[in-house]
Design a protein around this motif. Structure first.
Motif, PDB file in Angstrom:
ATOM      1  N   ALA A   1       0.814  -1.221   0.000  1.00  0.00           N
ATOM      2  CA  ALA A   1       0.000   0.000   0.000  1.00  0.00           C
ATOM      3  C   ALA A   1       0.844   1.266   0.000  1.00  0.00           C
ATOM      4  O   ALA A   1       0.401   2.307  -0.509  1.00  0.00           O
ATOM      5  N   LYS A   2       2.058   1.184   0.503  1.00  0.00           N
ATOM      6  CA  LYS A   2       2.908   2.390   0.556  1.00  0.00           C
ATOM      7  C   LYS A   2       3.314   2.883  -0.825  1.00  0.00           C
ATOM      8  O   LYS A   2       3.792   3.993  -0.972  1.00  0.00           O
ATOM      9  N   GLU A   3       3.102   2.069  -1.853  1.00  0.00           N
ATOM     10  CA  GLU A   3       3.440   2.468  -3.215  1.00  0.00           C
ATOM     11  C   GLU A   3       2.438   3.483  -3.775  1.00  0.00           C
ATOM     12  O   GLU A   3       2.721   4.147  -4.761  1.00  0.00           O
ATOM     13  N   ILE A   4       1.270   3.589  -3.156  1.00  0.00           N
ATOM     14  CA  ILE A   4       0.223   4.498  -3.626  1.00  0.00           C
ATOM     15  C   ILE A   4       0.490   5.888  -3.054  1.00  0.00           C
ATOM     16  O   ILE A   4       0.854   6.028  -1.887  1.00  0.00           O
ATOM     17  N   ASP A   5       0.286   6.924  -3.856  1.00  0.00           N
ATOM     18  CA  ASP A   5       0.546   8.304  -3.442  1.00  0.00           C
ATOM     19  C   ASP A   5      -0.668   8.869  -2.700  1.00  0.00           C
ATOM     20  O   ASP A   5      -1.515   9.547  -3.269  1.00  0.00           O
ATOM     21  N   PHE A   6      -0.749   8.593  -1.393  1.00  0.00           N
ATOM     22  CA  PHE A   6      -1.878   9.061  -0.601  1.00  0.00           C
ATOM     23  C   PHE A   6      -1.819  10.566  -0.338  1.00  0.00           C
ATOM     24  O   PHE A   6      -2.836  11.175  -0.054  1.00  0.00           O
ATOM     25  N   SER A   7      -0.639  11.154  -0.455  1.00  0.00           N
ATOM     26  CA  SER A   7      -0.556  12.605  -0.269  1.00  0.00           C
ATOM     27  C   SER A   7      -1.332  13.327  -1.376  1.00  0.00           C
ATOM     28  O   SER A   7      -1.803  14.438  -1.192  1.00  0.00           O
ATOM     29  N   ARG A   8      -1.494  12.663  -2.530  1.00  0.00           N
ATOM     30  CA  ARG A   8      -2.247  13.247  -3.629  1.00  0.00           C
ATOM     31  C   ARG A   8      -3.722  12.866  -3.603  1.00  0.00           C
ATOM     32  O   ARG A   8      -4.585  13.689  -3.816  1.00  0.00           O
ATOM     33  N   ILE A   9      -4.011  11.607  -3.307  1.00  0.00           N
ATOM     34  CA  ILE A   9      -5.411  11.168  -3.376  1.00  0.00           C
ATOM     35  C   ILE A   9      -6.143  11.364  -2.059  1.00  0.00           C
ATOM     36  O   ILE A   9      -7.368  11.362  -2.039  1.00  0.00           O
ATOM     37  N   GLY A  10      -5.404  11.525  -0.974  1.00  0.00           N
ATOM     38  CA  GLY A  10      -6.024  11.763   0.322  1.00  0.00           C
ATOM     39  C   GLY A  10      -5.963  10.531   1.206  1.00  0.00           C
ATOM     40  O   GLY A  10      -5.920   9.400   0.731  1.00  0.00           O
ATOM     41  N   TYR A  11      -5.986  10.794   2.512  1.00  0.00           N
ATOM     42  CA  TYR A  11      -5.948   9.726   3.492  1.00  0.00           C
ATOM     43  C   TYR A  11      -7.346   9.523   4.057  1.00  0.00           C
ATOM     44  O   TYR A  11      -8.123  10.466   4.170  1.00  0.00           O
ATOM     45  N   ALA A  12      -7.670   8.309   4.412  1.00  0.00           N
ATOM     46  CA  ALA A  12      -8.943   7.997   5.049  1.00  0.00           C
ATOM     47  C   ALA A  12      -8.727   6.784   5.941  1.00  0.00           C
ATOM     48  O   ALA A  12      -7.736   6.074   5.827  1.00  0.00           O
ATOM     49  N   SER A  13      -9.676   6.558   6.840  1.00  0.00           N
ATOM     50  CA  SER A  13      -9.591   5.400   7.730  1.00  0.00           C
ATOM     51  C   SER A  13     -10.851   4.574   7.592  1.00  0.00           C
ATOM     52  O   SER A  13     -11.825   4.979   6.946  1.00  0.00           O
ATOM     53  N   ALA A  14     -10.861   3.439   8.253  1.00  0.00           N
ATOM     54  CA  ALA A  14     -12.002   2.538   8.179  1.00  0.00           C
ATOM     55  C   ALA A  14     -13.257   3.177   8.768  1.00  0.00           C
ATOM     56  O   ALA A  14     -14.371   2.844   8.358  1.00  0.00           O
ATOM     57  N   THR A  15     -13.083   4.112   9.689  1.00  0.00           N
ATOM     58  CA  THR A  15     -14.261   4.762  10.292  1.00  0.00           C
ATOM     59  C   THR A  15     -14.958   5.696   9.308  1.00  0.00           C
ATOM     60  O   THR A  15     -16.138   5.972   9.460  1.00  0.00           O
ATOM     61  N   GLU A  16     -14.236   6.172   8.312  1.00  0.00           N
ATOM     62  CA  GLU A  16     -14.813   7.078   7.307  1.00  0.00           C
ATOM     63  C   GLU A  16     -15.245   6.339   6.044  1.00  0.00           C
ATOM     64  O   GLU A  16     -15.657   6.969   5.070  1.00  0.00           O
ATOM     65  N   ALA A  17     -15.167   5.023   6.033  1.00  0.00           N
ATOM     66  CA  ALA A  17     -15.353   4.232   4.819  1.00  0.00           C
ATOM     67  C   ALA A  17     -16.736   4.407   4.207  1.00  0.00           C
ATOM     68  O   ALA A  17     -17.748   4.419   4.900  1.00  0.00           O
ATOM     69  N   ASP A  18     -16.744   4.579   2.882  1.00  0.00           N
ATOM     70  CA  ASP A  18     -17.976   4.572   2.095  1.00  0.00           C
ATOM     71  C   ASP A  18     -18.226   3.141   1.635  1.00  0.00           C
ATOM     72  O   ASP A  18     -17.319   2.303   1.655  1.00  0.00           O
ATOM     73  N   ASP A  19     -19.440   2.865   1.188  1.00  0.00           N
ATOM     74  CA  ASP A  19     -19.765   1.549   0.636  1.00  0.00           C
ATOM     75  C   ASP A  19     -19.287   1.521  -0.811  1.00  0.00           C
ATOM     76  O   ASP A  19     -20.020   1.879  -1.735  1.00  0.00           O
ATOM     77  N   LEU A  20     -18.050   1.109  -1.011  1.00  0.00           N
ATOM     78  CA  LEU A  20     -17.438   1.132  -2.337  1.00  0.00           C
ATOM     79  C   LEU A  20     -18.103   0.154  -3.301  1.00  0.00           C
ATOM     80  O   LEU A  20     -17.945   0.271  -4.511  1.00  0.00           O
ATOM     81  N   LYS A  21     -18.877  -0.786  -2.778  1.00  0.00           N
ATOM     82  CA  LYS A  21     -19.550  -1.756  -3.643  1.00  0.00           C
ATOM     83  C   LYS A  21     -20.636  -1.102  -4.494  1.00  0.00           C
ATOM     84  O   LYS A  21     -21.116  -1.697  -5.454  1.00  0.00           O
ATOM     85  N   VAL A  22     -20.983   0.145  -4.186  1.00  0.00           N
ATOM     86  CA  VAL A  22     -21.962   0.883  -4.985  1.00  0.00           C
ATOM     87  C   VAL A  22     -21.400   1.154  -6.383  1.00  0.00           C
ATOM     88  O   VAL A  22     -22.140   1.227  -7.359  1.00  0.00           O
ATOM     89  N   ILE A  23     -20.095   1.280  -6.479  1.00  0.00           N
ATOM     90  CA  ILE A  23     -19.439   1.521  -7.768  1.00  0.00           C
ATOM     91  C   ILE A  23     -19.524   0.244  -8.595  1.00  0.00           C
ATOM     92  O   ILE A  23     -19.179  -0.845  -8.115  1.00  0.00           O
TER      93      ILE A  23
END
Length: 164
Positions: A82-104
């Motif tokens: 996961a550290k290979e992904i540029d989170f400084s650009r896409i943003g950080y989030a945690s499990a408590t803020e999780a959206d239901d990604l299965k909607v996509i």
């Protein structure tokens, strides 16, 4: 008197050979010392990396609740990359803020687990992905190449993020 040419001296060629030998010897010595310095530096980096690797092996891997052994292995592998992904650009989030990604469209339950293992929890994070990020995420979550583009995850996520 003005016809003195130093190359006409009887030992001129010998002096040139001696100078050539001295220059070659100095070049060899300087190169050897420089290479030894590089080797010591690389050995130090290697020892440091080996210590970090040993520390990683000592840390207990988090198990995924409700996942089979194969799923846990895949999710741990994704979590480690996961550290290979540029989170400084896409943003950080945690499990408590999780959206239901299965909607996509194109994201199922296991793929959602993979995205969570990679640190992607929200529609906004997916909406912020650029082409390079999409390719990197695709590689990290071990998904079919080009599928994220074809299913337009970024566009779907942007619309869903605006609806929230």
């Amino acid at each position: 008197m003005f016809d003195m040419n130093p190359l006409n001296l009887p030992d001129a060629q010998l002096q040139q050979l001696i100078m050539l030998f001295v220059a070659g010897a100095l070049g060899f010595i300087i190169g050897y010392l420089s290479r030894q310095s590089d080797i010591r530096h690389l050995e130090g980096d290697l020892a440091s990396t080996e210590r970090e690797l040993d520390d990683c092996h000592r840390v207990p891997k988090p198990s995924v609740v409700g996942a089979s052994n194969e799923e846990a292995i895949v999710l741990n592998r994704i979590r480690s990359r996961a550290k290979e992904i540029d989170f400084s650009r896409i943003g950080y989030a945690s499990a408590t803020e999780a959206d239901d990604l299965k909607v996509i469209v194109g994201i199922g339950p296991f793929l959602e687990k993979k995205l969570h293992a990679a640190g992607i929890y929200t529609f906004q994070q997916i909406a912020n992905l650029n082409r390079d990020d999409v390719d990197k995420v695709n590689d990290v979550i071990e998904f079919f190449p080009g599928r994220i583009h074809r299913d337009d995850w970024v566009g779907q996520a942007a619309r869903l993020a605006k609806q929230q």
